[in-house]
Design a protein around this motif. Sequence first.
Motif, short mmCIF file in Angstrom:
data_model
loop_
_atom_site.label_atom_id
_atom_site.label_comp_id
_atom_site.label_asym_id
_atom_site.label_seq_id
_atom_site.Cartn_x
_atom_site.Cartn_y
_atom_site.Cartn_z
N UNK A 1 -1.36 -52.44 -74.00
CA UNK A 1 -2.13 -53.08 -75.06
C UNK A 1 -3.17 -52.16 -75.70
N UNK A 2 -3.46 -51.02 -75.09
CA UNK A 2 -4.49 -50.15 -75.64
C UNK A 2 -3.96 -48.74 -75.90
N UNK A 3 -3.35 -48.13 -74.91
CA UNK A 3 -2.95 -46.73 -75.02
C UNK A 3 -1.60 -46.54 -75.72
N UNK A 4 -0.65 -47.43 -75.46
CA UNK A 4 0.70 -47.31 -76.02
C UNK A 4 1.22 -48.68 -76.45
N UNK A 5 0.52 -49.31 -77.42
CA UNK A 5 0.94 -50.66 -77.83
C UNK A 5 2.23 -50.62 -78.64
N UNK A 6 2.85 -51.78 -78.83
CA UNK A 6 4.06 -51.81 -79.66
C UNK A 6 3.71 -51.43 -81.10
N UNK A 7 4.66 -50.91 -81.85
CA UNK A 7 4.39 -50.55 -83.24
C UNK A 7 4.11 -51.80 -84.08
N UNK A 8 3.38 -51.63 -85.15
CA UNK A 8 3.17 -52.75 -86.07
C UNK A 8 1.73 -53.12 -86.30
N UNK A 9 0.80 -52.41 -85.71
CA UNK A 9 -0.60 -52.71 -85.97
C UNK A 9 -1.26 -53.55 -84.90
N UNK A 10 -2.55 -53.83 -85.08
CA UNK A 10 -3.33 -54.48 -84.03
C UNK A 10 -2.96 -55.94 -83.74
N UNK A 11 -2.22 -56.59 -84.60
CA UNK A 11 -1.89 -58.00 -84.37
C UNK A 11 -0.46 -58.19 -83.88
N UNK A 12 0.18 -57.12 -83.46
CA UNK A 12 1.55 -57.20 -82.96
C UNK A 12 1.60 -57.69 -81.53
N UNK A 13 0.55 -57.44 -80.74
CA UNK A 13 0.54 -57.80 -79.32
C UNK A 13 -0.64 -58.71 -79.01
N UNK A 14 -0.37 -59.73 -78.22
CA UNK A 14 -1.43 -60.63 -77.76
C UNK A 14 -1.29 -60.82 -76.26
N UNK A 15 -2.44 -60.90 -75.58
CA UNK A 15 -2.48 -61.05 -74.13
C UNK A 15 -3.34 -62.26 -73.79
N UNK A 16 -2.83 -63.09 -72.88
CA UNK A 16 -3.56 -64.29 -72.43
C UNK A 16 -3.57 -64.30 -70.91
N UNK A 17 -4.69 -64.69 -70.33
CA UNK A 17 -4.80 -64.82 -68.87
C UNK A 17 -5.25 -66.24 -68.57
N UNK A 18 -4.49 -66.95 -67.73
CA UNK A 18 -4.81 -68.32 -67.37
C UNK A 18 -5.12 -68.39 -65.88
N UNK A 19 -6.27 -68.88 -65.54
CA UNK A 19 -6.66 -69.02 -64.14
C UNK A 19 -5.93 -70.20 -63.51
N UNK A 20 -5.50 -70.01 -62.27
CA UNK A 20 -4.83 -71.08 -61.52
C UNK A 20 -5.55 -71.31 -60.19
N UNK A 21 -6.85 -71.33 -60.23
CA UNK A 21 -7.60 -71.39 -58.98
C UNK A 21 -8.34 -72.70 -58.76
N UNK A 22 -8.14 -73.70 -59.58
CA UNK A 22 -8.84 -74.97 -59.41
C UNK A 22 -8.26 -75.81 -58.29
N UNK A 23 -9.05 -76.76 -57.82
CA UNK A 23 -8.64 -77.59 -56.68
C UNK A 23 -7.42 -78.46 -56.98
N UNK A 24 -7.19 -78.82 -58.23
CA UNK A 24 -6.01 -79.64 -58.57
C UNK A 24 -4.72 -78.87 -58.25
N UNK A 25 -4.81 -77.57 -58.19
CA UNK A 25 -3.66 -76.74 -57.85
C UNK A 25 -3.71 -76.31 -56.40
#
Length: 139
Positions: A22-46
């Motif tokens: 995402x920083x050093x060797x991103x896919x071609x096409x400019x800054x909006x070509x790649x998106x990264x999301x992180x979802x926590x799964x640490x709540x008590x319901x899980x």
Amino acid sequence: GSWMVPRGLDEGQLYRVIQNAFKEDPPPGGPYTAQLYLYSLTGSKITDVPHLQTAYGGRSAKWVLHWRFFSANNDAVRARHNRFNRDIRMAGLPCKSFYNYIDGDTECHIEPSGMPSKVRWLEAYFSNVPRMQAIKSLP
């Protein structure tokens, strides 16, 4: 694509792979070509529900790593997506994914013969596959 990041994984190598993609060797096409999301799964319901109690495969995960590389019909972007997929598996992530983001480019559910394996595919997205299959086969 998306992968479950398990508790206890040494995340140093994974962070380096993410930094590279995402920083050093991103896919071609400019800054909006790649998106990264992180979802926590640490709540008590899980975490309070035993891992094999339900078919939810994410009970042993710490978080979900979800990414999108846009322009998928661009061969260079698709190649970068597939390389990232391989690199994060090499960083130690098991073949466990989040069923809302099924990735058709995943190779870990493919048999050495090149044919998809239904059982390996189910194991990538769910827990306690034999129990789930037994419940589904009841009259």
